[in-house]
Motif scaffolding. Structure first.
Motif, PDB file in Angstrom:
ATOM      1  N   ALA A 173      34.660  26.645  34.542  1.00 53.69           N
ATOM      2  CA  ALA A 173      34.661  26.220  35.941  1.00 53.69           C
ATOM      3  C   ALA A 173      33.293  25.678  36.312  1.00 53.69           C
ATOM      4  O   ALA A 173      32.297  26.002  35.673  1.00 53.69           O
ATOM      5  N   ALA A 174      33.254  24.860  37.348  1.00 56.39           N
ATOM      6  CA  ALA A 174      31.954  24.410  37.864  1.00 56.39           C
ATOM      7  C   ALA A 174      32.012  24.410  39.390  1.00 56.39           C
ATOM      8  O   ALA A 174      32.590  25.334  39.984  1.00 56.39           O
ATOM      9  N   THR A 175      31.451  23.392  40.021  1.00 56.70           N
ATOM     10  CA  THR A 175      31.147  23.530  41.452  1.00 56.70           C
ATOM     11  C   THR A 175      32.360  23.627  42.375  1.00 56.70           C
ATOM     12  O   THR A 175      32.251  24.183  43.454  1.00 56.70           O
ATOM     13  N   GLY A 176      33.518  23.081  41.957  1.00 58.20           N
ATOM     14  CA  GLY A 176      34.703  23.222  42.807  1.00 58.20           C
ATOM     15  C   GLY A 176      35.057  24.680  43.009  1.00 58.20           C
ATOM     16  O   GLY A 176      35.634  25.057  44.034  1.00 58.20           O
ATOM     17  N   VAL A 177      34.693  25.516  42.051  1.00 58.96           N
ATOM     18  CA  VAL A 177      34.935  26.957  42.158  1.00 58.96           C
ATOM     19  C   VAL A 177      33.720  27.670  42.746  1.00 58.96           C
ATOM     20  O   VAL A 177      33.833  28.479  43.661  1.00 58.96           O
ATOM     21  N   SER A 178      32.524  27.323  42.246  1.00 54.99           N
ATOM     22  CA  SER A 178      31.340  28.083  42.658  1.00 54.99           C
ATOM     23  C   SER A 178      31.007  27.869  44.133  1.00 54.99           C
ATOM     24  O   SER A 178      30.266  28.654  44.709  1.00 54.99           O
ATOM     25  N   MET A 179      31.542  26.785  44.734  1.00 58.82           N
ATOM     26  CA  MET A 179      31.220  26.509  46.132  1.00 58.82           C
ATOM     27  C   MET A 179      32.336  26.894  47.080  1.00 58.82           C
ATOM     28  O   MET A 179      32.190  26.788  48.294  1.00 58.82           O
ATOM     29  N   SER A 180      33.453  27.320  46.522  1.00 58.94           N
ATOM     30  CA  SER A 180      34.586  27.690  47.372  1.00 58.94           C
ATOM     31  C   SER A 180      34.417  29.123  47.880  1.00 58.94           C
ATOM     32  O   SER A 180      33.605  29.873  47.357  1.00 58.94           O
TER      33      SER A 180
ATOM     34  N   ALA B 186      24.503  35.492  48.124  1.00 63.09           N
ATOM     35  CA  ALA B 186      24.381  34.740  49.375  1.00 63.09           C
ATOM     36  C   ALA B 186      24.883  33.304  49.236  1.00 63.09           C
ATOM     37  O   ALA B 186      24.467  32.423  49.976  1.00 63.09           O
ATOM     38  N   MET B 187      25.771  33.061  48.272  1.00 60.20           N
ATOM     39  CA  MET B 187      26.293  31.700  48.102  1.00 60.20           C
ATOM     40  C   MET B 187      27.173  31.344  49.301  1.00 60.20           C
ATOM     41  O   MET B 187      28.143  32.044  49.594  1.00 60.20           O
TER      42      MET B 187
ATOM     43  N   ILE C 247      22.318  27.855  44.764  1.00 58.68           N
ATOM     44  CA  ILE C 247      23.283  27.170  45.643  1.00 58.68           C
ATOM     45  C   ILE C 247      24.130  26.217  44.808  1.00 58.68           C
ATOM     46  O   ILE C 247      24.668  25.228  45.280  1.00 58.68           O
ATOM     47  N   ASP C 248      24.251  26.541  43.514  1.00 58.20           N
ATOM     48  CA  ASP C 248      25.006  25.686  42.601  1.00 58.20           C
ATOM     49  C   ASP C 248      26.088  26.534  41.935  1.00 58.20           C
ATOM     50  O   ASP C 248      27.151  26.754  42.516  1.00 58.20           O
ATOM     51  N   GLN C 249      25.809  27.055  40.744  1.00 60.80           N
ATOM     52  CA  GLN C 249      26.856  27.790  40.023  1.00 60.80           C
ATOM     53  C   GLN C 249      26.399  29.191  39.638  1.00 60.80           C
ATOM     54  O   GLN C 249      26.651  29.659  38.526  1.00 60.80           O
ATOM     55  N   SER C 250      25.717  29.871  40.563  1.00 62.32           N
ATOM     56  CA  SER C 250      25.203  31.190  40.212  1.00 62.32           C
ATOM     57  C   SER C 250      26.320  32.218  40.068  1.00 62.32           C
ATOM     58  O   SER C 250      26.089  33.325  39.580  1.00 62.32           O
ATOM     59  N   CYS C 251      27.557  31.855  40.456  1.00 67.12           N
ATOM     60  CA  CYS C 251      28.678  32.786  40.217  1.00 67.12           C
ATOM     61  C   CYS C 251      28.777  33.123  38.727  1.00 67.12           C
ATOM     62  O   CYS C 251      29.203  34.218  38.359  1.00 67.12           O
ATOM     63  N   MET C 252      28.360  32.194  37.873  1.00 72.28           N
ATOM     64  CA  MET C 252      28.421  32.479  36.429  1.00 72.28           C
ATOM     65  C   MET C 252      27.487  33.632  36.068  1.00 72.28           C
ATOM     66  O   MET C 252      27.825  34.486  35.248  1.00 72.28           O
ATOM     67  N   LEU C 253      26.296  33.624  36.680  1.00 71.81           N
ATOM     68  CA  LEU C 253      25.338  34.696  36.415  1.00 71.81           C
ATOM     69  C   LEU C 253      25.869  36.006  36.988  1.00 71.81           C
ATOM     70  O   LEU C 253      25.698  37.080  36.401  1.00 71.81           O
ATOM     71  N   VAL C 254      26.531  35.910  38.151  1.00 72.67           N
ATOM     72  CA  VAL C 254      27.081  37.116  38.778  1.00 72.67           C
ATOM     73  C   VAL C 254      28.183  37.690  37.893  1.00 72.67           C
ATOM     74  O   VAL C 254      28.241  38.902  37.649  1.00 72.67           O
ATOM     75  N   THR C 255      29.053  36.819  37.385  1.00 71.99           N
ATOM     76  CA  THR C 255      30.145  37.301  36.531  1.00 71.99           C
ATOM     77  C   THR C 255      29.581  38.014  35.298  1.00 71.99           C
ATOM     78  O   THR C 255      30.009  39.122  34.955  1.00 71.99           O
TER      79      THR C 255
END
Ligand SMILES: Nc1nc2c(c(=O)[nH]1)N[C@H]1C(S)=C(S)[C@@H](COP(=O)(O)OP(=O)(O)OC[C@H]3O[C@@H](n4cnc5c(=O)[nH]c(N)nc54)[C@H](O)[C@@H]3O)O[C@H]1N2
Ligand SMILES: Nc1nc2c(c(=O)[nH]1)N[C@H]1C(S)=C(S)[C@@H](COP(=O)(O)OP(=O)(O)OC[C@H]3O[C@@H](n4cnc5c(=O)[nH]c(N)nc54)[C@H](O)[C@@H]3O)O[C@H]1N2
Ligand code: SF4
Ligand SMILES: [Mo]
Length: 722
Positions: free
Chosen positions: A297-304, A698-699, A136-144
């Motif tokens: 990028a960090a949370t401003g992106v990963s949470m949008s 599921a973010m 629920i933080d920056q897992s988009c990095m792992l997804v990318t």
């Protein structure tokens, strides 16, 4: 009085500290340590006042067990561990190991030993139900990395960069290291880089502390980053500013990417992201000129919303410009305490980890591979607990986390936690989750235990070959029955007849190892031993043989997949959603506050007396406040499609009109109607996990959340939610 040298472990800054300790073994004062090679004297108020955290009257000093009436009673630590182990064993016997889950929170990360021992415990009980704050933080990095691939040698470092583009991060307050931006003494790091000519682009709807260092601040509309990144890519590719040789050698699908971003003309970007064409152009030129640098990028992106495609496109900027370390270049941060990992000039191909391995029953969601193991998505934890049938989670141990406050849809997650047969918190303070737990096991706090910095064993996070070791410098308060965090998992494993393995070798299970033993076990096979390290109490940048990037392995054929089908579909869905007018007038955005770490406020006692906010204001632009007839300190109702909360507004001329900028982690819990001024407001009461969640991880959408701001009059008798 005596002095001690240590480092702070409240956040990932790990600033060096000098402690003055009085005759009663109490921390009298703390200063920043000028001799610490990275932080060089810097420390924030949380770190300087951490003595208070150790002796706060509300610090838990004895294990507690909750009775049927909800009240807590002290329980002997061994008895508590016996009972927890027996209940876990019974649940495993009946429902299988999947029924016993753990949640690893932020309070766990800054404690090196437990980052190894808790995953070892999960492996030992053979449970795949491992959740953490990462998802629920920056897992988009792992997804990318898992969809596009990643560069084995890593990105170009900050130290030699000519340009850096930061999307949705404010390291001056958060000390987050976005792609390698300075996370140690950040103000000095940014100032010095500017002095040597680095160009900084900051993309943030708010004029942040970090934006003040920027050559170009793009005050983007929340949720506009995918359009901006696509527009930047389009411009770079149209003008031939990509690194052609790198693209030819390492990219699959460049023409698809070119076609995929073709629609993102400057006019389209302006419409979706609110960035004028000349600013888009200036950003593209600065970034392309480089020649070295990075976009992070960090949370401003990963949470949008559409966070995964957004992050994917941002990383594509690095890919098409080839902003990675090449063969023969030196790696900034060779590992010194663990064996060096070879780093090669090649693409680690996409792995799509969620397609194999354990799956949740909820939406058949799979896991992501992080440093700690295969992580299941925390955004679906509540649903997974609440869904009856085979595979249901019945026990949860929370390690230094507060999921009841941190996980969106607070009503659902608290309902789920309350339904568990066994909820255990390893936790020093009575937060919302601890209050719901059957057992609360309080740990030692940072200056009472041996430790490594957070980045232990992780390359790519430090600017150099730095290592540090903390000795315990004070004893826990007299009479305290506190356990080192990692010990809890060792003690449970022992009672359950399991053997823990660290670094592939079994840990001593007859008699408990010391914390130092565990740390020594983690630090093996490096050039520097723990004994060498202990001779340098301020920490040290070791003068080790440079590590150079190795050539690609023979026959290696991995390529970056820059626009796979699912990413292309997400981009189309993003575009459709971003272009749809919303009935809600504002966008709620995430942010951090200086004196808090999520729900954790180390100096809680001192806050009121020092005039710090005891709540999380809803920061808005003065124009927006005036238009609504509001002044600083007024109450409003924030209404989303998932609920409403009461918040207290504060004027901030740096906030883009249309934006409500507010920290999470506040509020007293859904059943507690303390006022917003007293306990703050829980933004997770108005964030859904039923819609607007990412498909892979599921973010939830936690930033750029559409809200309506309704003045709450004089607000009398309003609670913190309605
Ligand atoms: N709406 C919204 N939700 C969010 C976010 C957001 O921006 N907006 N941010 C998300 C992010 S990035 C994160 S990381 C999560 C955070 O989620 P969590 O990690 O679950 O929440 P924290 O509030 O950081 O909880 C840390 C806990 O650790 C405890 N603690 C402190 N020191 C120690 C210690 O030494 N040992 C132990 N055992 N415990 C300790 C603290 O008392 C606190 O209860 O929240 C997420 N949730
Ligand atoms: N003092 C303090 N430090 C912390 C924490 C804390 O709570 N307090 N939490 C720690 C944790 S767990 C984490 S994960 C890190 C997070 O570290 P960061 O990601 O650096 O967190 P923030 O400082 O909130 O920066 C996020 C920025 O994103 C902006 N933003 C919001 N929405 C959007 C958007 O749609 N687009 C763009 N471009 N920007 C947007 C916000 O205005 C904000 O300035 O910080 C860590 N450090
Ligand atoms: S809380 Fe973070 S920034 Fe503040 S002193 Fe501690 S490590 Fe440094
Ligand atoms: Mo986080």
């Amino acid at each position: 009085m005596r002095t001690a040298i240590s480092f702070c472990r409240i956040c990932s800054g790990n600033c060096g500290t000098l402690l003055t300790i009085d005759e009663d073994d109490r921390i009298a004062s703390i200063r920043g340590d000028r001799e610490h090679p990275l932080s060089q004297g810097y420390a924030c108020s949380k770190g300087l006042e951490a003595g208070e955290m150790h002796r706060r009257p509300d610090r838990l000093l004895h294990p507690l067990k909750r009775g049927r009436d909800g009240s807590f009673e002290r329980i002997d630590p061994d008895r508590a561990l016996d009972e927890i182990a027996a209940r876990m064993e019974a649940i495993i016997e009946r429902d299988g190991p999947v029924a016993v889950a753990s949640f690893f929170g932020t309070g766990g990360y800054n404690n090196a030993a437990v980052t190894e021992v808790l995953p070892a415990f999960m492996r030992a009980i053979e449970s795949p139900s491992f959740f953490s704050a990462v998802t629920i933080d920056q897992s988009c990095m792992l997804v990318t990395a898992a969809r596009m691939g990643a560069w084995h040698a890593g990105r170009q470092p900050w130290s030699t960069a000519d340009v850096w583009m930061l999307f949705g991060t404010n390291p001056l307050v958060s000390l987050a290291a976005s792609g390698g931006a300075p996370a140690f003494n950040p103000s000095k790091g940014f100032r010095e880089a500017r002095e040597r000519g680095l160009k900084l682009v900051v993309v943030d709807p708010r004029r942040t502390e970090t934006a003040r260092y920027a050559d170009l601040h793009l005050q983007i509309r929340p949720g506009g980053d995918a359009a901006l990144a696509a527009g930047l890519l389009r411009m770079l590719l149209a003008r031939g500013l990509e690194d052609r040789a790198f693209c030819d050698a390492h990219i699959h699908g460049l023409e698809r990417l070119r076609a995929g971003v073709e629609r993102f003309t400057p006019e389209h970007v302006e419409r979706l992201a609110g960035i004028p064409a000349r600013e888009l152009e200036a950003a593209a030129e600065l970034f392309a000129a480089g020649p070295r640098g990075c976009a992070g990028a960090a949370t401003g992106v990963s949470m949008s919303p559409f966070s995964n495609v957004t992050h994917h496109l941002i990383e594509c900027l690095n890919v098409v410009c080839g902003r990675y370390l090449r063969e023969g270049e030196a790696i900034a941060d060779p590992l010194v305490l663990t064996p060096r990992e070879e780093r090669r000039a090649e693409v680690v191909p996409p792995s799509r980890t969620w397609e194999t391995g354990h799956k949740l029953r909820v939406r058949e969601l799979g896991g992501l591979q992080s440093q700690m193991g295969h992580e299941m998505p925390s955004g679906a934890l509540a649903d997974e607990i609440l869904l009856p049938g085979e595979g249901q989670i019945r026990a949860l141990i929370v390690q230094g986390g507060n999921p009841a406050t941190a996980i969106p849809d607070q009503r659902k997650i608290t309902k789920a936690l309350a339904s568990l047969e066994l909820l255990v918190s390893v936790e020093p303070f009575m937060g919302v989750t601890a209050r719901m737990s059957h057992y609360v096991l309080p740990p030692t706090l940072m200056y009472e235990r041996a430790d490594f910095p957070l980045w232990f064993g992780l390359s790519r996070r430090q600017p150099c070959a730095f290592a540090n070791y903390a000795e315990p410098v004070v004893a826990p308060p007299p009479g305290a029955q506190v356990l080192d965090d990692w010990y809890v998992y060792w003690a449970l494993a022992k009672r359950m007849g399991r053997t823990l393995e660290i670094a592939g070798e079994p840990l001593e299970m007859d008699a408990a190892p010391s914390t130092e033993d565990v740390l020594r076990r983690m630090a093996r096979g490096g050039e520097i031993s723990v004994d060498d390290l202990r001779r340098h109490p301020h920490g040290r940048v070791f003068d080790v043989e440079p590590q150079l990037v190795q050539p690609a392995a023979r026959g290696h054929a991995g390529r970056f997949d820059v626009l796979p089908d699912d990413v292309a579909d997400e981009l189309a869905a993003y575009e459709a959603a971003a272009g749809t007018p919303s009935p809600f007038g504002h966008r709620l955005t995430v942010r951090r506050m200086r004196h808090a770490i999520n729900s954790y406020r180390p100096q809680a006692e001192a806050s009121t007396s020092r005039g710090r906010r005891t709540y999380n204001p809803a920061y808005m632009s003065p124009e927006d406040l005036a238009a609504l007839g509001l002044v600083d300190g007024d109450r409003v109702r924030l209404v989303s499609d998932a609920g409403e909360i009461v918040a207290v507004v504060a004027a901030d001329p740096g906030v883009r009109p249309g934006v409500v900028s507010m920290a999470h982690g506040w509020g007293a819990g859904p059943e507690d109607d303390r006022a917003a001024e007293e306990a703050g407001s829980c933004t997770n009461l108005i964030i859904s996990t039923d819609r607007d969640c990412e498909a892979v991880n599921a973010m939830p959408r936690m930033s750029a959340v559409p809200v309506t701001v309704v003045p709450a009059g004089d607000g009398s008798a309003l609670g913190n939610f309605s």
